[in-house]
Design a protein around this motif. Structure first.
Motif, short mmCIF file in Angstrom:
data_model
loop_
_atom_site.label_atom_id
_atom_site.label_comp_id
_atom_site.label_asym_id
_atom_site.label_seq_id
_atom_site.Cartn_x
_atom_site.Cartn_y
_atom_site.Cartn_z
N TYR A 1 0.83 -1.20 0.00
CA TYR A 1 0.00 0.00 0.00
C TYR A 1 0.87 1.25 0.00
O TYR A 1 0.51 2.27 -0.57
CB TYR A 1 -0.91 0.00 1.23
N PRO B 1 5.05 3.71 -3.78
CA PRO B 1 4.64 4.62 -4.84
C PRO B 1 4.67 3.81 -6.15
O PRO B 1 5.70 3.24 -6.49
CB PRO B 1 5.72 5.69 -4.86
N VAL C 1 -4.43 -3.86 -1.14
CA VAL C 1 -5.73 -3.47 -0.60
C VAL C 1 -6.66 -4.69 -0.57
O VAL C 1 -7.42 -4.88 0.38
CB VAL C 1 -6.36 -2.37 -1.46
N LEU D 1 -16.60 -3.56 -1.82
CA LEU D 1 -15.40 -2.78 -1.54
C LEU D 1 -14.51 -2.71 -2.77
O LEU D 1 -13.91 -1.68 -3.05
CB LEU D 1 -14.63 -3.41 -0.38
N LEU E 1 -15.20 0.04 -5.02
CA LEU E 1 -14.67 1.34 -4.66
C LEU E 1 -13.19 1.48 -5.03
O LEU E 1 -12.64 2.56 -5.01
CB LEU E 1 -14.83 1.57 -3.16
N GLN E 2 -12.54 0.33 -5.33
CA GLN E 2 -11.12 0.41 -5.65
C GLN E 2 -10.88 0.82 -7.09
O GLN E 2 -9.73 0.98 -7.51
CB GLN E 2 -10.42 -0.93 -5.39
N ALA F 1 -11.17 3.53 -8.24
CA ALA F 1 -10.42 4.78 -8.16
C ALA F 1 -8.92 4.51 -8.13
O ALA F 1 -8.16 5.10 -8.90
CB ALA F 1 -10.85 5.56 -6.92
N ILE F 2 -8.52 3.60 -7.25
CA ILE F 2 -7.09 3.28 -7.15
C ILE F 2 -6.59 2.67 -8.46
O ILE F 2 -5.51 2.99 -8.94
CB ILE F 2 -6.82 2.30 -5.99
N LEU G 1 -7.67 3.11 -11.57
CA LEU G 1 -7.50 4.04 -12.68
C LEU G 1 -6.39 5.05 -12.41
O LEU G 1 -5.62 5.37 -13.31
CB LEU G 1 -8.82 4.75 -12.96
N ALA G 2 -6.29 5.50 -11.16
CA ALA G 2 -5.19 6.42 -10.82
C ALA G 2 -3.86 5.70 -11.04
O ALA G 2 -2.92 6.26 -11.60
CB ALA G 2 -5.31 6.89 -9.39
N VAL H 1 -2.95 5.52 -14.72
CA VAL H 1 -2.37 6.73 -15.29
C VAL H 1 -0.86 6.74 -15.07
O VAL H 1 -0.07 6.98 -16.00
CB VAL H 1 -3.00 7.99 -14.65
N LEU H 2 -0.44 6.43 -13.83
CA LEU H 2 0.99 6.45 -13.53
C LEU H 2 1.72 5.32 -14.24
O LEU H 2 2.81 5.52 -14.78
CB LEU H 2 1.20 6.36 -12.02
N VAL I 1 -15.79 4.75 -14.59
CA VAL I 1 -15.99 4.48 -13.16
C VAL I 1 -17.44 4.06 -12.91
O VAL I 1 -17.72 3.07 -12.23
CB VAL I 1 -15.65 5.73 -12.32
N ALA J 1 -15.58 7.98 -5.44
CA ALA J 1 -15.43 6.88 -6.39
C ALA J 1 -14.50 7.26 -7.53
O ALA J 1 -13.95 6.40 -8.19
CB ALA J 1 -16.79 6.50 -6.95
N PRO K 1 -11.19 8.49 -9.47
CA PRO K 1 -9.76 8.42 -9.18
C PRO K 1 -9.21 9.77 -8.76
O PRO K 1 -9.21 10.72 -9.55
CB PRO K 1 -9.15 7.97 -10.49
N LEU L 1 1.67 10.32 -1.03
CA LEU L 1 1.76 9.52 -2.26
C LEU L 1 1.21 10.28 -3.45
O LEU L 1 1.83 10.33 -4.52
CB LEU L 1 0.96 8.23 -2.11
#
Lengths: 332, 365, 427
Positions: B170, B173, B247, B294, B297-298, B300-301, B303-304, B307-308, B345, C269, C271, C358
């Motif tokens: 978690y 980076p 997670v 749950l 809801l992830q 978000a994590i 897709l973010a 991107v990276l 999303v 929700a 990102p 982060l």
């Protein structure tokens, strides 16, 4: 005439390992469960009766463990079985009915799946079809219509679910059913029906039942014999009539007096002095002595053994120890 | 038909059919649940899209000025403003923006070749999909197996190891983790490629159908292309999948522990059901119901992280496109990409909820 | 029905007993008392708390630990960790008069001195460039001396040193550190001054230097400050918005709650990084903008937790009791509900700082966070990424630093959560 015992529990001790030290939930407990009887095990909450019930099937989980004793079931010592042999005993020879029928069925499994899974866990060669048929026959006997077997637990009422629990215990013709507070969450009418069912099942299947409860009324209604537990020890055991007519141990006496009675008018309900002891640091001697109206010197230091008072009636109390009891009192 | 609408159809039609089926076959309760869910999803897209629009317009900063750069003249700026509809009142612009989202027609990019944004996204979107699907599968596999293992061996070495794993993962980076993998497997060991989706030479032999190279090469039976695509996919998938798995391990563990304390688990043991079946059959199946929610809801994590990951591995997906358009100060494109992400999303969370309703008989009946 | 007790809770009572003991004391005391019961989790928290304190100390006083300023150019570029910068010195026999390079200058027509160097490598380059430079100076000063040594190349250090010792060459230009390793074997040789002005005291850089010769370690230390500032200030701002909104929505309910929850859930929700990208892209890179963007992202985190807790607490009997004795709404909210959500907030805050650090690093990495001149871990990573083929230390250390800080905060939150309420964090 006492029949040959089905299950002899000898000097069973169960301990909980806590960070503050070992807690004995059952200490040196010995009693017999006779064939085809209904034995009621009563006691206050926290006295260790549920732990005892689980330990009889070796179902206790860490941090609890059995530190001593024998579990002689039908001629075998269960303590000597491997975990896999024990698994074969569970469900097939000893069944268990839990307190809350609302939570003791898997919510994502259909009723029929519970039954077939149980059958096939013990008889892997049974086909799914056979298992289904057997389940349907059994369910019919317990008053569950076969079309309801396709339902999920949440679609059934509490009484119905408790019937399912019984049918699960009986799916493989278990000889002994340990019922842990089976009626606590049922309302009075459903409870009465359920007790009738238990009686009937005993007749029909020759079932032996260990009924663990804090409800004296249920015991009076259905049990043949009663065992009373106080602070992890057995204090009295005997025929239900004997015990209700003339309870010997002061704890049993208090227990029976604190039960409300419909005939009881005007007179206020008896309330026992004090609180049940903390099992982490139990009192020395007889565990009941701090609350006992008849406590003697000896009770402070020495713990009484279970002894026969008359015939089939046993109690662990210095008051009835004809020899040592009096000497002890004199010495003090 | 553009590839992106093609993909949306691939996802959308089965989803719609599933919805319809569940809706017709399901009970009243389930129908109500589905309607409520859809009722919540649409406002979500709307709110997010509006939020992005207003951030882009209300916050200080002039897209046209920055797009033109310091040498742009006032005339040029005026001309560009008109072309983009930026001279209209804010509320009209907002209406046009919403209409564009519904019709999936985002206009042309402000700078560069002035290509339609939808075409550019069509090339990028499949790449992102090709990254996030395997990564999610990897994360789910690690998460569910690891979580159930940790829960069934509570307070034992395996449990502590997996808990430390999930906390350390978690805290990683994702961009650094990706770089470290590149350093080890790409540069030190020279085992795997560290950038791009496919070898550019092999790429020319591949007929683009869906623009997802794995699928395209499978359809056409182009094995060298498949090999190249897979080898390019390994490091990005591990990067994104492992980071996400922390997670999942955590969530599965907590929920399985909770489920293992349920009465029906004790009851199953009392019936002599094998411990493996108790943990992985009864407990895990029940624990998955809250875990699925749950997991929704992830997104978000996920897709973010995508991107990276795309940035590090030079992966030509939506994330890389977003970053590139931002550096180019192409606000129309940025706004469209973010709207597209919002749509994604919403779509994923709707799918997750549908799966949830199918898994839990208490919702289904 | 007659009964001894309402429920058959067995041995659980014992554990309940100590729990209620713990609950009687305050949150801080409870943390200390809990050590006995929570074992590993307690140590999780304790160790991470020490780490967090350490990082905060570093952030407050980076000057104490960092040997150099963050933007100071202190050595040659791309020095690997522990490697010394090359200090080319003039080496001659002890009796020789050559002390500096200039001492080797001779009149134009006389014999040119011979200077030995190691084949290839930085010393040869340094000698050539420096000699050229000094010679040009001599010419422009109108001096009749010329510095045009004949350069003799040797394959190994030993050969070169033998040559000087034997007088085959007048002097040699070698790396000081290389020479010092072998100096004991050549007692007659003496190292002169550095020919480039590079000081020998510069020593090695434990994490090496970056592409423009800044000390990676010093930048790491200074970067702590940015990480801590971004983490804490954005979490505090989110808290300042999320807490009251959550309390109000949970307590008041109704349309206000529904609309706000819809907005917050949508934000939650979505990102976060992508939204932060959008905000910083419009606002432009600066530390304040990063803080603002991250704050926006985490308001829903606090909102959801506080609202959930408020809803749960609202139904408790003592709230009913307070209401029945006529406590006012604000009073109930402030005196009864608010204190109950504080412990959860402390836990979420810790995890939130980790998340914010982060995200901040991610933004900087993408070039949308800090202005590129600031010593920030994300920026260092982005700069180092270009040199991944040659300089592994440029990307390894800043990333490790991010991980350690984030780990400290996450572990603290995680441990507290396992102790206080394992179901609290749902993401």
């Amino acid at each position: 005439m006492p029949a040959e015992p089905l299950f002899s529990i000898r000097n069973l001790t169960v301990e909980y390992a806590t960070r503050a030290g070992a807690v004995k939930a059952a200490e040196d407990v010995s009693f017999d469960i006779r064939r085809e009887e209904i034995l009621g095990l009563v006691g206050e909450s926290g006295c260790g009766k549920s732990t005892l019930g689980k330990a009889l099937m070796r179902l206790h989980r860490t941090p609890a463990r059995i530190t001593g004793g024998e579990l002689l079931f039908d001629g075998r010592d269960l303590m000597k079985l491997t975990e896999d042999e024990m698994r074969a005993v569970r469900g097939a020879e000893i069944g268990m009915v839990f307190q809350d029928p609302m939570t003791s069925l898997n919510p994502v499994q259909r009723i029929i799946e519970h039954l077939t899974e149980t059958v096939r866990a013990h008889e892997p060669r049974t086909t799914d079809q056979e298992a289904r048929e057997r389940a349907a026959v059994l369910a019919e006997k317990l008053g569950i219509r076969s079309e309801r077997l396709k339902e999920y637990p949440h679609q059934m009422s509490g009484g119905m679910r408790q019937r399912v629990m019984i049918s699960l215990a009986l799916a493989l013709r278990a000889k002994l059913v340990i019922a842990d507070e089976p009626t606590t969450s049922l309302d009075v009418i459903v409870e009465a029906k359920f007790l009738d069912l238990l009686r009937e099942l005993r007749r029909e299947f020759g079932l032996t039942i260990l009924l663990i409860t804090h409800n004296i009324g249920v015991v009076a209604e259905i049990a043949d014999r009663v065992a009373v537990m106080y602070a992890a020890r057995l204090v009295e055991i005997g025929d239900v009539q004997d015990i209700f007519a003339s309870p010997k141990h002061p704890y049993t006496q208090g227990l029976l007096r604190s039960v409300p009675n419909i005939q009881l008018d005007g007179e206020s309900l008896y309330k026992m002095e004090g609180m049940p002891p903390n099992l982490l640091h139990p009192p020395r001697g007889c565990r009941f002595h701090p609350r006992c109206p008849f406590a003697m010197e000896i009770c402070r230091d020495y713990s009484p053994e279970l002894q026969a008072v008359d015939g089939d009636h046993f109690t662990a109390c210095w008051l009835y120890h004809k020899t040592t009891g009096k000497e002890g009192a004199k010495n003090g | 038909m553009t590839p992106i609408s093609f993909i949306l159809l691939i996802i959308g039609i089965p989803l719609a059919l599933m919805l319809l089926y569940v809706f017709i076959r399901g009970s009243m309760g389930l129908r109500k649940y589905i309607l409520t869910r859809i009722g919540l999803t649409l406002p979500m897209v709307f709110i997010l899209a509006s939020l992005v629009f207003f951030i882009m317009r209300v916050l200080p900063g002039d897209p046209v000025r920055s797009a033109l750069g310091p040498r742009g003249t006032a005339e040029q700026a005026e001309h560009m403003r008109q072309a983009l509809g930026l001279d209209k009142p804010l509320i009209v612009q907002y209406g046009i923006f919403l209409k564009d989202i519904i019709t999936l027609n985002f206009g042309n990019s402000m700078v560069g070749g002035h290509r339609p944004i939808i075409d550019e996204m069509s090339e990028r979107f499949p790449a992102t999909l090709e990254l996030i699907v395997p990564a999610s599968i990897l994360a789910l596999a690690i998460g569910i197996i690891g979580g159930a293992l940790a829960a069934s061996r509570r307070k034992a070495a395996a449990d502590y190891f997996l808990r430390v794993y999930s906390v350390v993962i978690y805290s990683l980076p994702i961009f650094w983790f990706g770089l470290m993998l590149q350093l080890l497997f790409g540069i030190q060991l020279k085992l795997l490629p560290v950038a791009g989706r496919i070898d550019p030479i092999i790429r020319t032999t591949l007929e683009p159908v869906t623009n997802m190279y794995l699928i395209d090469s499978l359809i056409s039976g182009n094995w060298p292309a498949l090999g190249s695509a897979v080898s390019h996919l390994i490091l990005p998938t591990i990067t994104l999948g492992l980071v996400l798995s922390g997670v999942f391990v955590r969530m599965t563990r907590i929920n399985v522990i909770e489920t293992l304390q349920a009465d029906y688990i004790a009851a199953a043991r009392a019936r002599g059901i094998r411990e493996k079946v108790v943990v992985y059959g009864h407990a895990l199946k029940n624990a998955m119901i809250p875990v699925i929610t749950l997991i929704g809801l992830q997104v978000a994590i996920l897709l973010a992280g995508a991107v990276l990951t795309e940035t590090i591995f030079n992966w030509p997906g939506m994330g890389g496109y977003l970053v590139q358009r931002i550096s180019a100060r192409d606000y129309t494109a940025v706004q469209s990409v973010i709207a597209m992400f919002a749509l994604l999303v919403a779509l994923i969370s709707l799918t997750v909820d549908l799966i949830y309703s199918l898994l839990d008989p208490r919702v289904r009946y | 029905m007659p009964s001894i007790d309402e429920n058959g809770i067995e041995i659980k009572q014992k554990t309940e007993a100590w729990k209620s003991d713990l609950q009687r004391v305050g949150f801080v005391r409870r943390l200390f008392m809990a050590r006995k019961w929570y074992g590993a989790d307690w140590w999780f928290v304790a160790i991470s708390a020490v780490m967090v304190a350490g990082f905060i100390f570093i952030a407050l006083f980076p000057g104490l630990l960092a040997p150099y300023a963050s933007d100071e150019i202190v050595g040659t570029s791309f020095l690997s960790p522990g490697a010394y910068p090359v200090v080319p010195v003039l080496l001659a026999r002890s009796e020789s008069s050559a002390q500096t390079l200039l001492d080797l200058a001779v009149p134009e027509d006389s014999e040119r001195p011979v200077v030995g160097v190691l084949m290839g490598g930085p010393t040869a380059t340094a000698l050539r460039e420096r000699a050229q430079e000094l010679d040009n100076q001599l010419v422009s000063q109108g001096s009749d001396l010329r510095l045009r040594p004949r350069i003799e190349r040797y394959a190994t250090m030993e050969e070169l040193l033998e040559a000087v010792d034997a007088g085959e060459v007048h002097a040699a230009v070698v790396d000081l550190h290389e020479f010092e390793k072998l100096a004991a074997n050549y007692p007659d040789l003496r190292a002169g001054d550095s020919i480039t002005g590079e000081t020998a005291a510069a020593g090695g850089f434990i994490m090496g230097t970056n592409e423009i010769g800044q000390d990676v370690f010093s930048r790491l230390i200074w970067g702590t400050r940015i990480a801590i500032i971004v983490g804490f200030s954005s979490s505090i701002i989110s808290l300042l918005f999320g807490l009251p909104l959550g309390l109000l929505a949970g307590y008041l309910g109704g349309t206000f709650d529904r609309l706000l929850s819809l907005l917050m859930d949508s934000l939650y929700a979505f990102p976060g990084l992508i939204l932060a990208i959008a905000i910083t892209a419009v606002l432009g890179p600066s530390m304040y903008n990063v803080i603002i963007a991250i704050s926006v992202l985490y308001v829903p985190t606090y909102y959801r937790i506080v609202r959930g807790q408020t809803l749960a607490v609202k139904e408790e009997v003592y709230i009913e009791a307070a209401r029945s004795i006529g406590a006012r709404r604000w009073e109930i909210l402030w005196r009864y509900i608010y204190p109950n959500v504080i412990p959860s907030i402390a836990i979420i805050f810790s995890v939130n700082v980790a998340d914010a650090i982060l995200t901040g690093a991610g933004l900087s990495f993408l070039g949308l966070g800090m202005p590129p001149t600031i010593a920030d871990w994300g920026i260092d990573l982005a700069r180092g990424q270009r040199f991944i083929q040659t300089a592994w230390w440029l990307i390894t250390y800043p990333g490790l630093a991010i991980m350690l800080v984030v780990l400290a905060f996450t572990m603290m939150g995680e441990g507290l959560m396992e102790i206080y309420n394992p179901k609290l964090r749902e993401r």
